[in-house]
Design an enzyme around this catalytic site. Structure first.
Site, PDB file in Angstrom:
ATOM      1  NE  ARG A  45      -0.080   1.513   3.586  1.00  0.00           N
ATOM      2  CZ  ARG A  45       0.935   2.330   3.782  1.00  0.00           C
ATOM      3  NH1 ARG A  45       2.181   1.871   3.926  1.00  0.00           N
ATOM      4  NH2 ARG A  45       0.761   3.634   3.833  1.00  0.00           N
ATOM      5  N   GLY A  46       0.225   2.403  -0.118  1.00  0.00           N
ATOM      6  CA  GLY A  46       0.981   3.643  -0.225  1.00  0.00           C
ATOM      7  C   GLY A  46       1.159   3.960  -1.708  1.00  0.00           C
ATOM      8  CB  ALA A  47       0.473   7.040  -3.636  1.00  0.00           C
ATOM      9  NE  ARG A  88      -6.369   0.755  -1.557  1.00  0.00           N
ATOM     10  CZ  ARG A  88      -5.674   1.355  -0.586  1.00  0.00           C
ATOM     11  NH1 ARG A  88      -4.376   1.136  -0.453  1.00  0.00           N
ATOM     12  NH2 ARG A  88      -6.262   2.195   0.243  1.00  0.00           N
ATOM     13  CD  GLN A 195      -3.400   2.461   6.952  1.00  0.00           C
ATOM     14  OE1 GLN A 195      -4.010   2.825   7.958  1.00  0.00           O
ATOM     15  NE2 GLN A 195      -4.009   2.256   5.798  1.00  0.00           N
ATOM     16  CG  ASP A 236      -3.016   7.933  -1.453  1.00  0.00           C
ATOM     17  OD1 ASP A 236      -2.806   8.396  -0.314  1.00  0.00           O
ATOM     18  OD2 ASP A 236      -2.762   6.763  -1.783  1.00  0.00           O
ATOM     19  CG  ASN A 246      -2.324  11.466   2.704  1.00  0.00           C
ATOM     20  OD1 ASN A 246      -1.766  10.595   2.041  1.00  0.00           O
ATOM     21  ND2 ASN A 246      -2.021  11.673   3.978  1.00  0.00           N
ATOM     22  CE  LYS A 247      -5.213   5.578   4.648  1.00  0.00           C
ATOM     23  NZ  LYS A 247      -6.209   4.751   3.907  1.00  0.00           N
TER      24      LYS A 247
HETATM   25  O1  MRU Z   1      -4.666   3.159   2.349  1.00  0.00           O
HETATM   26  P1  MRU Z   1      -3.183   3.354   2.248  1.00  0.00           P
HETATM   27  O2  MRU Z   1      -2.433   2.779   3.407  1.00  0.00           O
HETATM   28  O3  MRU Z   1      -2.637   2.891   0.913  1.00  0.00           O
HETATM   29  O4  MRU Z   1      -2.999   4.918   2.295  1.00  0.00           O
HETATM   30  C1  MRU Z   1      -1.718   5.451   2.131  1.00  0.00           C
HETATM   31  C2  MRU Z   1      -1.645   6.900   2.356  1.00  0.00           C
HETATM   32  O5  MRU Z   1      -2.640   7.568   2.529  1.00  0.00           O
HETATM   33  C3  MRU Z   1      -0.296   7.543   2.269  1.00  0.00           C
HETATM   34  O6  MRU Z   1      -0.225   8.655   3.098  1.00  0.00           O
HETATM   35  C4  MRU Z   1      -0.056   7.988   0.825  1.00  0.00           C
HETATM   36  O7  MRU Z   1      -0.174   6.904  -0.055  1.00  0.00           O
HETATM   37  C5  MRU Z   1       1.235   8.631   0.647  1.00  0.00           C
HETATM   38  S1  MRU Z   1       2.480   7.431   0.687  1.00  0.00           S
HETATM   39  C6  MRU Z   1       3.985   7.945   0.442  1.00  0.00           C
END
Ligand code: MRU
Length: 344
Positions: A45-47, A88, A195, A236, A246-247
């Protein structure tokens, strides 16, 4: 640095992040379906990590194509891309990688299938290597914003685990540490999937960065009473006007930061910007399984039938963002002009 994602022996190797912090488990995704599920379940996970996962997924899904029929190969490539695109919806890095892969046959109109497969392999590793370099560049730019003695705040995990191996917001902390700056980080736990607690607290403590874990609803008090000097988050998908998804919880932190006159920095590579989207309202926001809210770490905490709203992301309006930290430097307002510049 930890290797969040790799391509090894025809498989996409990931760290299964749902097992952290209890266990560090590597998982080899040998089938496209396994990788798709790993993305959907947030094992990876994470962009930026999703951008690399998509690139390696296309490599895995096309390298065993048999024969030299170009049209058939293109149709198989597009099928793989279409499938991964359904994993996703919010992180645009995933779509940018898929787009780069779909472009390969167009860029090489007379190439054989063997040649196309070779270009796809090179492209996948280029996406991977670029992320490593870009995160370090962002870290070094962002570290300039940190002063000795700072108390900083972050949400979710925008670290090595969210990228190929270094991080965006946490990359800024790693670069500041390398520059011998002394600072502390307050990490929001990040309900519902934690997370912040599971991943950021794990990563930062391993890196020996002074870290204090707080629940999300403590952020206001911590900003007011602990002298938070800046907030650093990842993103994201960022619209052309600077609105940033973002999250879930990031928008709330930005509102609180404004109230307390605390700078709010979004650290993201150019692959996280989506100039085709003009404003935040148009960013697709993933809604996830209600069970993630009815449960905490797999244990029920609410009536089984209570209705739930579970958006995985929110959009922070650009006016609440002090600056973006990108591989091209620190991007200040007016964002509708300065964002365009980093793509010129
Ligand atoms: O749902 P996730 O864990 O994939 O969400 C990730 C985030 O929101 C991160 O902050 C975002 O991807 C930036 S990662 C460098």
């Amino acid at each position: 640095m930890i290797k969040t994602i790799q391509f090894k022996n025809k498989a996409v190797r990931i760290i299964d992040q749902t097992k952290l912090p209890q266990k560090l488990v590597y998982k080899d995704c040998r089938l496209l379906r396994t990788l798709w599920l790993a993305i959907r379940r947030l094992e990876v996970r994470g962009a930026p990590a999703l951008g690399a996962a998509a690139a390696f997924g296309v490599l895995m899904g096309t390298q065993d194509f048999k024969g030299e029929d170009r049209e058939l190969f293109i149709s198989s490539l597009n099928k793989v891309c279409d499938y991964l695109a359904t994993s996703r919806p919010t992180a645009v890095n995933l779509f940018h990688s898929l787009e780069a892969m779909r472009m390969v046959p167009w860029l090489y109109p007379s190439a054989s299938v063997t040649k196309l497969k070779d270009v796809i392999r090179k492209k996948a590793f280029e996406i991977y290597e670029t992320d490593r370099a870009v995160c370090r560049a962002m870290g070094d730019h962002g570290a300039r914003l940190i002063r000795n003695g700072d108390r900083l705040m972050t949400i979710c995990n925008a670290g090595a685990l969210a990228t190929v191996d270094y991080g965006t917001a946490l990359g800024v902390f790693y670069s500041a540490q390398k520059a011998d700056k002394r600072f502390e980080v307050f990490a929001c736990e990040t309900r519902p999937l934690l997370q912040g607690a599971r991943l950021t607290a794990w990563e930062l403590t391993h890196a020996r960065i002074a870290t204090t874990l707080i629940t999300d609803n403590m952020a206001s008090v911590v900003m007011r009473d602990k002298g938070i000097r800046a907030v650093f988050t990842g993103a994201d998908r960022i619209a052309a006007n600077g609105d940033a998804a973002n999250k879930i919880g990031t928008y709330g932190l930005a509102v609180l930061a404004k109230h307390h006159r605390i700078p709010f920095y979004v650290v993201a590579p150019r692959t996280t910007f989506d100039l085709a989207i003009l404003k935040g309202n148009d960013i697709p926001i993933e809604e996830r399984d209600p069970q993630e809210v009815r449960q905490l770490a797999g244990r029920p905490i609410a009536p089984k039938t209570v209705s739930v709203f579970n958006p995985a992301f929110d959009v922070t309006p650009h006016d609440l963002i002090t600056a973006f930290v990108t591989e091209r430097g620190i991007i200040k307002k007016p964002f509708n002009k300065t964002i365009k510049k980093i793509f010129s």
